[in-house]
Design a protein around this motif. Structure first.
Motif, PDB file in Angstrom:
ATOM      1  N   MET A  76      31.941  38.821  36.915  1.00 54.74           N
ATOM      2  CA  MET A  76      32.050  38.241  35.589  1.00 54.74           C
ATOM      3  C   MET A  76      31.526  36.812  35.594  1.00 54.74           C
ATOM      4  SD  MET A  76      35.860  39.406  34.354  1.00 54.74           S
ATOM      5  CE  MET A  76      36.370  41.126  34.338  1.00 54.74           C
ATOM      6  N   LYS A  77      31.135  36.344  34.424  1.00 55.43           N
ATOM      7  CA  LYS A  77      30.764  34.946  34.235  1.00 55.43           C
ATOM      8  C   LYS A  77      31.753  34.394  33.228  1.00 55.43           C
ATOM      9  CE  LYS A  77      26.730  32.033  33.271  1.00 55.43           C
ATOM     10  NZ  LYS A  77      25.301  32.047  32.866  1.00 55.43           N
ATOM     11  N   VAL A  78      32.559  33.402  33.656  1.00 56.95           N
ATOM     12  CA  VAL A  78      33.655  32.926  32.819  1.00 56.95           C
ATOM     13  C   VAL A  78      33.730  31.400  32.844  1.00 56.95           C
ATOM     14  CG1 VAL A  78      34.979  35.034  33.285  1.00 56.95           C
ATOM     15  CG2 VAL A  78      35.360  32.996  34.682  1.00 56.95           C
ATOM     16  N   HIS A  79      34.503  30.856  31.928  1.00 53.71           N
ATOM     17  CA  HIS A  79      34.801  29.424  31.947  1.00 53.71           C
ATOM     18  C   HIS A  79      35.745  29.171  33.118  1.00 53.71           C
ATOM     19  CE1 HIS A  79      36.348  25.495  30.720  1.00 53.71           C
ATOM     20  NE2 HIS A  79      35.252  25.396  29.965  1.00 53.71           N
ATOM     21  N   PRO A  80      35.522  28.101  33.900  1.00 55.93           N
ATOM     22  CA  PRO A  80      36.373  27.852  35.080  1.00 55.93           C
ATOM     23  C   PRO A  80      37.858  27.761  34.786  1.00 55.93           C
ATOM     24  CG  PRO A  80      35.004  25.935  34.550  1.00 55.93           C
ATOM     25  CD  PRO A  80      34.471  27.082  33.762  1.00 55.93           C
ATOM     26  N   SER A  81      38.220  27.361  33.563  1.00 54.32           N
ATOM     27  CA  SER A  81      39.644  27.252  33.222  1.00 54.32           C
ATOM     28  C   SER A  81      40.337  28.609  33.276  1.00 54.32           C
ATOM     29  CB  SER A  81      39.809  26.644  31.823  1.00 54.32           C
ATOM     30  OG  SER A  81      39.240  27.491  30.823  1.00 54.32           O
ATOM     31  N   LYS A  82      39.575  29.695  33.181  1.00 59.38           N
ATOM     32  CA  LYS A  82      40.164  31.031  33.200  1.00 59.38           C
ATOM     33  C   LYS A  82      40.876  31.316  34.520  1.00 59.38           C
ATOM     34  CE  LYS A  82      38.563  32.269  29.128  1.00 59.38           C
ATOM     35  NZ  LYS A  82      39.465  32.478  27.965  1.00 59.38           N
ATOM     36  N   ILE A  83      40.414  30.671  35.592  1.00 59.46           N
ATOM     37  CA  ILE A  83      41.073  30.901  36.885  1.00 59.46           C
ATOM     38  C   ILE A  83      41.734  29.615  37.397  1.00 59.46           C
ATOM     39  CG2 ILE A  83      39.570  32.830  37.494  1.00 59.46           C
ATOM     40  CD1 ILE A  83      38.061  30.926  39.377  1.00 59.46           C
ATOM     41  N   SER A 105      33.162  22.297  32.953  1.00 60.78           N
ATOM     42  CA  SER A 105      32.814  22.754  31.609  1.00 60.78           C
ATOM     43  C   SER A 105      31.776  23.864  31.593  1.00 60.78           C
ATOM     44  CB  SER A 105      32.291  21.568  30.782  1.00 60.78           C
ATOM     45  OG  SER A 105      31.147  20.991  31.410  1.00 60.78           O
ATOM     46  N   GLN A 106      31.082  24.064  32.726  1.00 61.17           N
ATOM     47  CA  GLN A 106      30.033  25.075  32.771  1.00 61.17           C
ATOM     48  C   GLN A 106      30.577  26.419  33.272  1.00 61.17           C
ATOM     49  OE1 GLN A 106      26.930  24.507  31.529  1.00 61.17           O
ATOM     50  NE2 GLN A 106      27.849  22.544  30.952  1.00 61.17           N
ATOM     51  N   PRO A 107      30.109  27.526  32.704  1.00 62.76           N
ATOM     52  CA  PRO A 107      30.560  28.849  33.170  1.00 62.76           C
ATOM     53  C   PRO A 107      30.286  29.043  34.651  1.00 62.76           C
ATOM     54  CG  PRO A 107      29.351  29.039  31.109  1.00 62.76           C
ATOM     55  CD  PRO A 107      29.157  27.625  31.579  1.00 62.76           C
ATOM     56  N   ILE A 108      31.151  29.765  35.307  1.00 59.70           N
ATOM     57  CA  ILE A 108      30.988  30.067  36.726  1.00 59.70           C
ATOM     58  C   ILE A 108      30.952  31.580  36.924  1.00 59.70           C
ATOM     59  CG2 ILE A 108      32.129  27.950  37.498  1.00 59.70           C
ATOM     60  CD1 ILE A 108      34.665  29.627  37.995  1.00 59.70           C
ATOM     61  N   ARG A 109      30.406  32.006  38.051  1.00 57.57           N
ATOM     62  CA  ARG A 109      30.341  33.434  38.373  1.00 57.57           C
ATOM     63  C   ARG A 109      31.485  33.773  39.333  1.00 57.57           C
ATOM     64  NH1 ARG A 109      24.568  34.034  40.793  1.00 57.57           N
ATOM     65  NH2 ARG A 109      25.340  32.213  41.890  1.00 57.57           N
ATOM     66  N   ILE A 110      32.197  34.828  39.024  1.00 56.11           N
ATOM     67  CA  ILE A 110      33.322  35.236  39.859  1.00 56.11           C
ATOM     68  C   ILE A 110      33.200  36.718  40.202  1.00 56.11           C
ATOM     69  CG2 ILE A 110      34.866  33.515  38.833  1.00 56.11           C
ATOM     70  CD1 ILE A 110      36.142  35.836  37.214  1.00 56.11           C
ATOM     71  N   PHE A 131      41.941  33.479  43.999  1.00 56.96           N
ATOM     72  CA  PHE A 131      42.654  33.259  42.744  1.00 56.96           C
ATOM     73  C   PHE A 131      43.243  34.575  42.229  1.00 56.96           C
ATOM     74  CE2 PHE A 131      39.198  30.322  43.319  1.00 56.96           C
ATOM     75  CZ  PHE A 131      39.749  29.084  43.022  1.00 56.96           C
ATOM     76  N   SER A 132      44.243  34.449  41.380  1.00 56.39           N
ATOM     77  CA  SER A 132      44.826  35.646  40.771  1.00 56.39           C
ATOM     78  C   SER A 132      43.741  36.400  40.008  1.00 56.39           C
ATOM     79  CB  SER A 132      45.954  35.258  39.812  1.00 56.39           C
ATOM     80  OG  SER A 132      47.023  34.648  40.511  1.00 56.39           O
ATOM     81  N   GLY A 133      43.776  37.714  40.077  1.00 59.08           N
ATOM     82  CA  GLY A 133      42.744  38.534  39.465  1.00 59.08           C
ATOM     83  C   GLY A 133      42.595  38.260  37.977  1.00 59.08           C
ATOM     84  N   TRP A 134      41.395  37.822  37.578  1.00 62.94           N
ATOM     85  CA  TRP A 134      41.151  37.531  36.179  1.00 62.94           C
ATOM     86  C   TRP A 134      40.814  38.819  35.439  1.00 62.94           C
ATOM     87  CZ3 TRP A 134      41.885  35.177  31.953  1.00 62.94           C
ATOM     88  CH2 TRP A 134      41.015  35.305  30.881  1.00 62.94           C
ATOM     89  N   HIS A 135      41.570  39.079  34.379  1.00 64.30           N
ATOM     90  CA  HIS A 135      41.330  40.222  33.505  1.00 64.30           C
ATOM     91  C   HIS A 135      41.584  41.550  34.223  1.00 64.30           C
ATOM     92  CE1 HIS A 135      39.632  41.909  29.778  1.00 64.30           C
ATOM     93  NE2 HIS A 135      39.732  40.676  29.322  1.00 64.30           N
ATOM     94  N   MET A 136      42.347  41.505  35.310  1.00 61.69           N
ATOM     95  CA  MET A 136      42.669  42.715  36.063  1.00 61.69           C
ATOM     96  C   MET A 136      44.171  42.696  36.362  1.00 61.69           C
ATOM     97  SD  MET A 136      39.587  44.063  36.420  1.00 61.69           S
ATOM     98  CE  MET A 136      39.650  45.262  37.758  1.00 61.69           C
ATOM     99  N   ASN A 137      44.669  43.779  36.935  1.00 62.97           N
ATOM    100  CA  ASN A 137      46.046  43.840  37.386  1.00 62.97           C
ATOM    101  C   ASN A 137      46.223  42.864  38.549  1.00 62.97           C
ATOM    102  OD1 ASN A 137      48.466  44.507  38.764  1.00 62.97           O
ATOM    103  ND2 ASN A 137      48.407  46.593  37.955  1.00 62.97           N
ATOM    104  N   ARG A 138      46.944  41.784  38.314  1.00 62.99           N
ATOM    105  CA  ARG A 138      47.028  40.711  39.303  1.00 62.99           C
ATOM    106  C   ARG A 138      47.817  41.094  40.550  1.00 62.99           C
ATOM    107  NH1 ARG A 138      47.175  34.845  36.364  1.00 62.99           N
ATOM    108  NH2 ARG A 138      45.336  35.177  35.037  1.00 62.99           N
ATOM    109  N   LYS A 139      48.516  42.203  40.480  1.00 58.23           N
ATOM    110  CA  LYS A 139      49.250  42.639  41.673  1.00 58.23           C
ATOM    111  C   LYS A 139      48.310  43.249  42.687  1.00 58.23           C
ATOM    112  CE  LYS A 139      53.213  45.441  43.146  1.00 58.23           C
ATOM    113  NZ  LYS A 139      54.319  46.340  42.700  1.00 58.23           N
ATOM    114  N   THR A 154      40.580  37.244  42.699  1.00 58.75           N
ATOM    115  CA  THR A 154      39.292  36.708  42.263  1.00 58.75           C
ATOM    116  C   THR A 154      38.763  35.684  43.256  1.00 58.75           C
ATOM    117  OG1 THR A 154      39.765  37.041  39.909  1.00 58.75           O
ATOM    118  CG2 THR A 154      38.164  35.335  40.461  1.00 58.75           C
ATOM    119  N   ILE A 155      37.451  35.707  43.481  1.00 58.35           N
ATOM    120  CA  ILE A 155      36.794  34.654  44.247  1.00 58.35           C
ATOM    121  C   ILE A 155      35.635  34.110  43.409  1.00 58.35           C
ATOM    122  CG2 ILE A 155      37.352  35.778  46.447  1.00 58.35           C
ATOM    123  CD1 ILE A 155      34.244  36.321  46.596  1.00 58.35           C
ATOM    124  N   CYS A 156      35.194  32.900  43.733  1.00 60.31           N
ATOM    125  CA  CYS A 156      34.024  32.322  43.075  1.00 60.31           C
ATOM    126  C   CYS A 156      32.780  32.675  43.885  1.00 60.31           C
ATOM    127  CB  CYS A 156      34.154  30.805  42.978  1.00 60.31           C
ATOM    128  SG  CYS A 156      35.510  30.248  41.939  1.00 60.31           S
TER     129      CYS A 156
END
Length: 232
Positions: free
Chosen positions: A154-161, A166-171, A191-199, A203-205
């Motif tokens: 995914m390509k997301v805003h860094p604040s998501k994780i 301010s620039q989107p990052i690839r995760i 990082f905790s799984g973004w947009h997935m079941n966190r259990k 997530t990695i960058c």
């Protein structure tokens, strides 16, 4: 244009394979046997020219507008100085935009990601896929044996994780056991799984912060779990 010997031929690690049908929509123009694109850098101080041959070979030529001579310091690995750094950054920004818009892997390009994708293809015979056709900023790798995902890009805003910037990052999200996810997630590299079941996902960058051998191990673990019928 300058003579061909002054062009710098890019390697696979500098830019992914470009798709011919995406070049003209980006702004390339076809002339005789190649596609050409030009863009001014640093308020018109430089002109960057990009050439894609009919065989897909990509070359660049950076001209100093004032001297009308090729500029090459941006290609010298140990060249230092604030100005050289600005040129390198501007040059790479254009290549990144071309790679995202015209590359075979869309937003997920660059030597780090390309090496990972080659490992997956060579080890498991799987390729990156874009299941959401209208969204080239999200992709998956799934087992060709059972069609289960074991990597989600995914390509997301860094604040998501929980990161600044301010620039989107690839995760990339990877599958893990509950125990593994709990042990890995540290808010720095994992990082905790973004947009997935966190259990069961983390997530990695895709910025090289995880060494490639370590990342390949995580891919292997995620693949193995995708083959398993039960979560552990």
């Amino acid at each position: 244009m300058k003579q061909t010997e002054e062009w710098h031929e890019l390697t696979a690690g500098e830019l992914p394979k470009l798709m011919a049908d995406k070049l003209e929509p980006f702004g390339f123009a076809f002339d005789r046997d190649a596609y050409f694109y030009a863009e001014d850098l640093l308020a018109g101080s430089f002109s960057l020219q990009v050439k894609v041959s009919k065989d897909g070979v990509v070359s660049t030529l950076l001209l100093d507008i004032e001297s009308e001579e090729p500029y090459v310091l941006h290609l010298v690995e140990n060249a230092q100085g604030a100005f050289v750094g600005e040129v390198k950054t501007a040059y790479q920004a254009v290549l990144n935009r071309i790679g995202e818009a015209c590359g075979e892997h869309g937003s997920f390009h660059g030597s780090y990601v390309e090496e990972l994708l080659r490992y997956v293809q060579n080890t498991y015979g799987d390729e990156i896929e874009y299941p959401w056709k209208d969204d080239m900023d999200a992709a998956v790798i799934r087992s060709h044996l059972n069609r289960k995902w074991y990597a989600v890009f995914m390509k997301v805003h860094p604040s998501k994780i929980g990161l600044g910037g301010s620039q989107p990052i690839r995760i990339m999200n990877l599958h893990g056991t509950a125990e593994q996810v709990s042990a890995l997630v540290d808010g720095e590299r994992y990082f905790s799984g973004w947009h997935m079941n966190r259990k069961y996902w983390y997530t990695i960058c895709l910025d090289g912060s995880i060494p490639m051998m370590e990342l390949q191990q995580r891919i292997d673990e995620s693949y193995a779990l995708a083959q398993s019928k039960k979560r552990r």
